[in-house]
Enzyme design. Structure first.
Site, mmCIF file in Angstrom:
data_model
loop_
_atom_site.group_PDB
_atom_site.id
_atom_site.type_symbol
_atom_site.label_atom_id
_atom_site.label_comp_id
_atom_site.label_asym_id
_atom_site.label_seq_id
_atom_site.Cartn_x
_atom_site.Cartn_y
_atom_site.Cartn_z
ATOM 1 N N SER A 6 0.841 -1.200 0.000
ATOM 2 C CA SER A 6 0.000 0.000 0.000
ATOM 3 C C SER A 6 0.873 1.247 0.000
ATOM 4 C CB SER A 6 -0.909 -0.002 1.231
ATOM 5 O OG SER A 6 -1.468 1.286 1.393
ATOM 6 N N HIS A 31 -1.281 -1.269 -4.229
ATOM 7 C CA HIS A 31 -2.537 -0.886 -3.581
ATOM 8 C C HIS A 31 -2.566 0.635 -3.378
ATOM 9 C CE1 HIS A 31 -5.969 -1.976 -0.923
ATOM 10 N NE2 HIS A 31 -5.578 -0.974 -0.157
ATOM 11 N N ASP A 33 -4.811 3.769 -1.852
ATOM 12 C CA ASP A 33 -5.898 4.097 -0.927
ATOM 13 C C ASP A 33 -6.381 5.519 -1.153
ATOM 14 O OD1 ASP A 33 -6.066 1.759 0.956
ATOM 15 O OD2 ASP A 33 -3.937 2.213 1.130
ATOM 16 N N MET A 35 -9.089 8.379 -0.180
ATOM 17 C CA MET A 35 -10.011 8.719 0.923
ATOM 18 C C MET A 35 -10.634 10.090 0.684
ATOM 19 S SD MET A 35 -7.549 7.715 4.103
ATOM 20 C CE MET A 35 -6.506 6.257 4.055
ATOM 21 N N HIS A 64 -8.340 1.111 -3.837
ATOM 22 C CA HIS A 64 -9.258 0.945 -2.706
ATOM 23 C C HIS A 64 -9.873 2.309 -2.402
ATOM 24 C CE1 HIS A 64 -9.532 0.051 1.937
ATOM 25 N NE2 HIS A 64 -10.728 0.168 1.373
ATOM 26 N N MET A 66 -12.056 4.647 -0.355
ATOM 27 C CA MET A 66 -12.735 4.863 0.933
ATOM 28 C C MET A 66 -13.467 6.187 0.833
ATOM 29 S SD MET A 66 -9.633 3.507 3.283
ATOM 30 C CE MET A 66 -8.562 3.514 1.859
ATOM 31 N N MET A 135 -11.383 -5.681 5.561
ATOM 32 C CA MET A 135 -10.604 -4.717 6.355
ATOM 33 C C MET A 135 -10.302 -5.340 7.717
ATOM 34 S SD MET A 135 -9.945 -2.235 4.412
ATOM 35 C CE MET A 135 -8.971 -1.433 5.688
ATOM 36 N N ASP A 173 -6.584 -6.321 4.380
ATOM 37 C CA ASP A 173 -5.942 -5.009 4.434
ATOM 38 C C ASP A 173 -5.954 -4.460 5.857
ATOM 39 O OD1 ASP A 173 -5.015 -2.451 3.878
ATOM 40 O OD2 ASP A 173 -6.767 -1.857 2.679
HETATM 41 C C1 DX5 Z 1 -6.133 1.759 5.683
HETATM 42 C C2 DX5 Z 1 -5.740 1.385 4.281
HETATM 43 C C3 DX5 Z 1 -4.614 0.436 4.209
HETATM 44 C C4 DX5 Z 1 -3.334 0.901 4.866
HETATM 45 C C5 DX5 Z 1 -2.783 -0.283 5.550
HETATM 46 O O1 DX5 Z 1 -7.336 2.396 5.681
HETATM 47 O O2 DX5 Z 1 -6.833 0.822 3.577
HETATM 48 O O3 DX5 Z 1 -4.387 0.005 2.872
HETATM 49 O O4 DX5 Z 1 -2.370 1.408 3.968
HETATM 50 O O5 DX5 Z 1 -1.712 0.103 6.330
HETATM 51 P P1 DX5 Z 1 -0.962 -0.905 7.284
HETATM 52 O O6 DX5 Z 1 -0.492 -2.062 6.437
HETATM 53 O O7 DX5 Z 1 0.163 -0.084 7.846
HETATM 54 O O8 DX5 Z 1 -1.947 -1.339 8.332
HETATM 55 ZN ZN ZN Z 2 -6.422 -0.116 1.602
#
Ligand code: DX5
Ligand code: ZN
Length: 214
Positions: A6, A31, A33, A35, A64, A66, A135, A173
């Site tokens: 990620s 990956h 993320d 948001m 991903h 969010m 998650m 994740d």
């Molecule tokens: C959190 C993200 C993850 C995040 C995971 O909301 O969806 O992808 O990067 O981070 P780690 O591996 O540090 O928990």
């Molecule tokens: Zn993620």
């Protein structure tokens, strides 16, 4: 095991260096993320930041989202070169329609569930998706502690997939490291997402290898 590092935990001043590392690694995908500060209490990076990554990243992009109303951004996600578009179950009133639209746009649809959402809600969508993202932390931040209950959910999801004949992959994740990754592998996970475990390490390539070999 498939591995999807990620980018959230990468050094944002040197993104090209991080992508170069990913290209040289055994990672199966990258990956991303995204948001919105509404669906989750944080804002990461948006489409303008990642739109050029597809030109320098030779791994498939695992996006991903969010965000609320992710169906409004299917074209944008396609334009940044996503192979997989993950939307949250909790963010989609008409999940089946959104999944269909993602596939029509030429991407592989994934559905994501939060820690408080049970696996059973996926029963009537499992045959339509290519991937389920469980998650194992509450989404929004990297570096959180793995929620152990997620292992049970992976086992339940494996049973649901086998029972339904679906080909969906199980991705997990949050809080993934060597120890939690091993337990997830035993429970039936196909893909591990890892942010801080990979990027906050002195040797990220070695961390990716460790997860690959689980
Ligand atoms: C959190 C993200 C993850 C995040 C995971 O909301 O969806 O992808 O990067 O981070 P780690 O591996 O540090 O928990
Ligand atoms: Zn993620």
């Amino acid at each position: 095991m498939k591995v999807s590092p990620s980018l959230l935990s990468a050094d944002f001043c040197h993104l090209a260096d991080s992508i170069d590392m990913i290209n040289r690694s055994q990672a199966d995908m990258l990956h991303l993320d995204i948001m919105d500060g509404v669906f989750v209490p944080n804002i990461s990076f948006g489409f303008p930041v990642v739109e050029n990554l597809k030109n320098i990243c030779n791994k498939p992009l695992d996006v991903h989202l969010m965000i609320v109303e992710p169906q409004k951004f299917i074209n944008e996600v396609k334009a940044i070169g996503a192979d997989i578009m993950n939307v949250h179950y909790e963010a989609c009133i008409h999940l089946s329609r959104v999944v269909q639209q993602i596939r029509e746009a030429g991407m592989r649809p994934g559905v994501t569930i939060n820690p408080a959402t049970p696996v059973c809600v996926l029963e009537d969508i499992i045959d339509q998706v290519d991937l389920v993202l469980i998650m194992s932390v509450n989404p929004g931040f990297g570096g959180q502690k793995f929620i152990e209950n997620s292992l049970k959910k992976v086992t339940q999801l494996r049973q649901l997939i086998d029972r339904s004949g679906s080909k969906a992959l199980i991705e997990v994740d949050g809080g993934v490291n060597e120890a939690t990754g091993r337990k997830l592998a035993d429970a039936g996970a196909d893909i591990l997402v890892a942010g801080s475990y990979v990027f906050n390490a002195p040797d990220p390539l070695e961390r990716i290898d460790t997860l690959k070999n689980l």
